[in-house]
Write an enzyme that holds these catalytic residues in place. Structure first.
Site, PDB file in Angstrom:
ATOM      1  CE  LYS A   1       8.846  10.382   3.403  1.00 45.28           C
ATOM      2  NZ  LYS A   1       8.062  10.025   4.601  1.00 45.28           N
TER       3      LYS A   1
ATOM      4  CG  ASP B   1       4.363  11.315   9.386  1.00 42.76           C
ATOM      5  OD1 ASP B   1       5.180  11.225   8.440  1.00 42.76           O
ATOM      6  OD2 ASP B   1       3.630  10.365   9.743  1.00 42.76           O
TER       7      ASP B   1
ATOM      8  CG  ASP C   1       6.681   3.124   9.073  1.00 43.70           C
ATOM      9  OD1 ASP C   1       5.563   2.887   8.564  1.00 43.70           O
ATOM     10  OD2 ASP C   1       7.172   4.269   9.116  1.00 43.70           O
TER      11      ASP C   1
ATOM     12  CD  GLU D   1       9.241   8.571   7.932  1.00 44.74           C
ATOM     13  OE1 GLU D   1       9.112   7.361   7.718  1.00 44.74           O
ATOM     14  OE2 GLU D   1       9.133   9.438   7.043  1.00 44.74           O
TER      15      GLU D   1
HETATM   16  P1  ADP Z   1       2.578   6.332   4.690  1.00 42.54           P
HETATM   17  O1  ADP Z   1       3.464   6.453   5.875  1.00 42.54           O
HETATM   18  O2  ADP Z   1       3.212   5.550   3.585  1.00 42.54           O
HETATM   19  O3  ADP Z   1       2.074   7.646   4.243  1.00 42.54           O
HETATM   20  P2  ADP Z   1       0.361   5.333   6.327  1.00 42.54           P
HETATM   21  O4  ADP Z   1       1.092   4.982   7.539  1.00 42.54           O
HETATM   22  O5  ADP Z   1      -0.534   6.495   6.375  1.00 42.54           O
HETATM   23  O6  ADP Z   1       1.321   5.405   5.063  1.00 42.54           O
HETATM   24  O7  ADP Z   1      -0.472   4.024   5.897  1.00 42.54           O
HETATM   25  C1  ADP Z   1      -1.293   4.011   4.796  1.00 42.54           C
HETATM   26  C2  ADP Z   1      -1.734   2.600   4.529  1.00 42.54           C
HETATM   27  O8  ADP Z   1      -2.428   2.090   5.664  1.00 42.54           O
HETATM   28  C3  ADP Z   1      -2.670   2.493   3.370  1.00 42.54           C
HETATM   29  O9  ADP Z   1      -2.311   1.398   2.555  1.00 42.54           O
HETATM   30  C4  ADP Z   1      -4.003   2.216   4.050  1.00 42.54           C
HETATM   31  O10 ADP Z   1      -4.879   1.477   3.222  1.00 42.54           O
HETATM   32  C5  ADP Z   1      -3.582   1.408   5.218  1.00 42.54           C
HETATM   33  N1  ADP Z   1      -4.598   1.372   6.265  1.00 42.54           N
HETATM   34  C6  ADP Z   1      -5.155   2.421   6.924  1.00 42.54           C
HETATM   35  N2  ADP Z   1      -6.065   1.989   7.807  1.00 42.54           N
HETATM   36  C7  ADP Z   1      -6.096   0.634   7.700  1.00 42.54           C
HETATM   37  C8  ADP Z   1      -6.851  -0.394   8.341  1.00 42.54           C
HETATM   38  N3  ADP Z   1      -7.776  -0.106   9.261  1.00 42.54           N
HETATM   39  N4  ADP Z   1      -6.602  -1.665   7.987  1.00 42.54           N
HETATM   40  C9  ADP Z   1      -5.679  -1.969   7.054  1.00 42.54           C
HETATM   41  N5  ADP Z   1      -4.953  -1.054   6.420  1.00 42.54           N
HETATM   42  C10 ADP Z   1      -5.160   0.230   6.728  1.00 42.54           C
HETATM   43 MG    MG Z   2       4.635   6.809   7.353  1.00 40.84          MG
END
Ligand code: ADP
Ligand code: MG
Length: 626
Positions: free
Chosen positions: A82, A20, A207, A185
């Site tokens: 990205k 991913d 998402d 995705e």
């Molecule tokens: P991406 O797909 O854009 O790379 P992710 O799916 O990894 O992103 O999500 C990242 C986001 O999730 C960040 O904004 C992070 O702060 C938030 N996040 C991660 N854990 C938590 C949580 N426990 N509560 C709220 N937000 C969270």
């Molecule tokens: Mg993502």
């Protein structure tokens, strides 16, 4: 109803990684021993920050180590690559304005590249470093030689266009990896939930990541997911929640101390990190404390934030995600109730208010059984497992479970595609008209193994109109069945002489469960003997009527030209054949038909002579003309 593909067992060394490649985080997963597994780093963290820092001297730094260099070396520490990949500067002007590093136009490639000052790098190179870090992590965790891990499945957003997908492939090539498949995705998320096993399933994938929001509506048709609508915002996500906390607290700090903490980039970065932390705590706690000290600036700030306050701050952002959901449903011609599964993806769906909002829109809680940050990577690993042959009985050659055919005017079925044919499949059958001067033919498309239309499932009907009037039996109507790889049945009918045609598309599997298919088959077996007998009776009656019709048509000629004995024999056989119209005794009907056919031989000879005479006459006419 499925047949496995026969082929070579893949070698163990053929292990394919599922990656991913995220905007903020990337993950690597594998499918082994019947399940998908995300591979963690030495620190136990499964997420690799999608950040690469290029120090002036020395090798690039990737992941958490690069995050640490963000404040130190913002011009050479690249995140969110990205957002740039496969795009031109024009495409992403708004994006570029928010990034601390320098994005410029590359004449050579006609795309956005990153200017580090002493050299220029492409977004693909940045992604290549991240992909290599994923590969290296996998090699370490699995205790394999990194060089033996070459094959990958990479996920990309559903809205990625061809240029963005190609650029992603190019990143992999730069990392020395071979892309076995690019998967969207949301499709990966649906695979992780095993939804590929549900027939005709409609799925919404919600998402909400760090900086992007995507909602997709998927439809599953015979093991293939199709994205039927997407909506979203490339600038909506957890970062907005962090910013909401940061802005409120910064305003309070200014009130209390008169200092604008947001002015200094390093203080701003620190506040953002504290805000994110508070936000995450509020996903599992009722309240969390925001603490910021800066002795030099004379700031000592602390404040408790409860979940209700946080919720009020983020309402507008959450509302926007719901608006996009409504748009996507509208585009997909679906309603919240017509969706079978709602899946939560992305770290920001851990925020309880987000979950509650989605649940309210769809009138039921969304599925979050699988870690929302890992679900896409796990789906990529499952796809890798399918391609590598690890996932058994998943990538299957589809066969049609029941025969498909055309119902005839007599109520019997003419099978065109037999059950258990591997799809895609095509087959053709010829038909003709039943009545003189018939200009339209109605086709009933049926599914099932029974001999009579009424005992099978009727899938649809359509009419071929505009056939020029001809004697019964003369039109040549070709009916072609084409069952495509998606299970769609396309039926084409064409009258060959005039060229008039008609067609219909139907979905034979629609609304049919495996159990129903099985009971239809059992039914057919049980009734096979009786069905065949009934069918034989119908076919014999049809033959009887055809001969009778021909005899009646030439009755006058027969009476005038046949010998007395021949005529009487024919007349007797005709009456007998008419009298047996209601019989269901196949043997008796067969005898009658045979008798009638024998009795009409003399008439047939007469007719043949007539035709021959006419031909000679015509010949002479044409001779005269020439
Ligand atoms: P991406 O797909 O854009 O790379 P992710 O799916 O990894 O992103 O999500 C990242 C986001 O999730 C960040 O904004 C992070 O702060 C938030 N996040 C991660 N854990 C938590 C949580 N426990 N509560 C709220 N937000 C969270
Ligand atoms: Mg993502």
């Amino acid at each position: 109803m499925k047949l496995p593909i026969l082929g070579q067992e893949p070698q163990a060394s053929e292990l394919i990684l599922g990656i991913d490649l995220g905007t903020t985080h990337s993950l690597v997963a594998v499918f082994q021993h019947g399940e998908s597994r995300v591979l963690g780093g030495d620190d136990g963290n499964n997420l690799i920050p999608s950040v690469v820092s290029f120090p002036e001297d020395g090798a690039p730094v990737i992941g958490s180590a690069a995050v640490e260099r963000m404040q130190l070396d913002p011009l050479r520490t690249i995140y969110s690559a990205k957002r740039l990949i496969g795009r031109s500067v024009e495409d992403i002007e708004r994006e570029i304005a928010t990034l601390p590093y320098k994005v410029v136009h590359s004449e050579k490639r006609d795309m956005a590249v990153i200017d580090l000052g002493d050299r220029v790098i492409t977004p693909q190179e940045v992604s290549a470093h991240i992909l290599r870090a994923c590969r290296d992590r996998a090699a370490k965790q699995l205790k394999l030689d990194a060089d033996s891990l070459k094959k990958v499945v990479i996920t990309v957003p559903a809205y990625f266009d061809d240029a963005q997908r190609q650029a992603t492939r190019r990143s992999a090539a730069l990392a020395g990896l071979e892309v076995m498949r690019i998967v969207s995705e949301p499709t990966a998320a649906a695979l992780a939930y095993g939804l590929n096993k549900k027939e005709n399933c409609k799925v919404v994938v919600f998402d909400l990541g760090g900086g992007t929001f995507d909602v997709s509506v998927l439809e599953l048709h015979d093991d293939v997911f199709r994205v039927i609508a997407t909506a979203g915002d490339t600038h909506l996500g957890g970062d907005d929640f962090d910013r909401a906390i940061m802005m409120h607290c910064a305003a309070e700090i200014r009130e209390q101390s008169g200092v604008d903490v947001l002015a200094a980039p390093s203080a701003r970065a620190a506040l953002r990190m504290i805000s994110e932390n508070v936000k995450k705590q509020l996903s599992s706690n009722e309240e969390a404390e925001f603490v910021y000290h800066d002795a030099n600036a004379g700031i000592a700030y602390r404040r408790m934030i409860d979940w209700r306050t946080f919720q009020n701050w983020i309402i507008p952002h959450v509302q926007r995600t719901l608006d996009h959901c409504v748009n996507a449903l509208h585009d997909a011609k679906q309603t919240p109730d017509s969706i079978d599964e709602i899946i939560l993806v992305g770290g920001s769906t851990r925020v309880p208010f987000v979950k509650a909002a989605v649940a309210q829109l769809f009138n039921r809680p969304a599925n979050d059984n699988i870690n929302p940050e890992e679900v896409v990577a796990r789906g990529a690993a499952i796809q890798a497992g399918i391609l590598g042959g690890e996932v058994k009985n998943a990538l299957l050659l589809d066969v049609t479970p029941l025969s498909l055919g055309i119902g005839t005017a007599e109520g019997t079925v003419s099978k065109i595609i037999n059950r258990n044919s591997a799809i895609p499949v095509q087959a053709k059958e010829g038909f003709t008209t039943y009545v003189d001067g018939q200009t339209a033919v109605k086709f009933t498309i049926v599914q099932g193994e029974r001999e009579l239309v009424k005992d099978n499932r009727t899938l649809g009907e359509f009419e071929l109109r505009g056939i020029p009037p001809m004697a019964a039996g003369l039109p040549q109507i070709g009916v072609r069945f084409h069952l495509d790889a998606n299970g769609m049945l396309n039926v084409f009918a064409k009258e060959e002489k005039s060229g008039v045609g008609a067609s219909i598309s139907i979905e034979p599997k629609h609304g049919l469960t495996d159990t129903e298919v099985e009971s239809m088959l059992a039914d057919a077996w049980q009734n096979a003997e009786q069905d065949l007998e009934t069918r034989r009776v119908i076919d014999l009656h049809s033959q009887r009527k055809n001969v009778l019709r021909a005899v009646h048509k030439h009755q006058k000629m027969a009476e005038e030209n046949l010998g007395k004995e021949q005529w009487q024999e024919l007349h007797k056989a005709t009456l007998a054949a008419e009298d047996i119209a209601d019989s269901t005794d196949a043997k008796a009907i067969k005898n009658c038909v045979d008798d009638l056919e024998n009795a009409s031989i003399a008439l047939a000879e007469l007719l043949m002579n007539d035709v021959a005479n006419n031909a000679v006459k015509n010949q002479k006419v044409s001779d005269l003309n020439s």
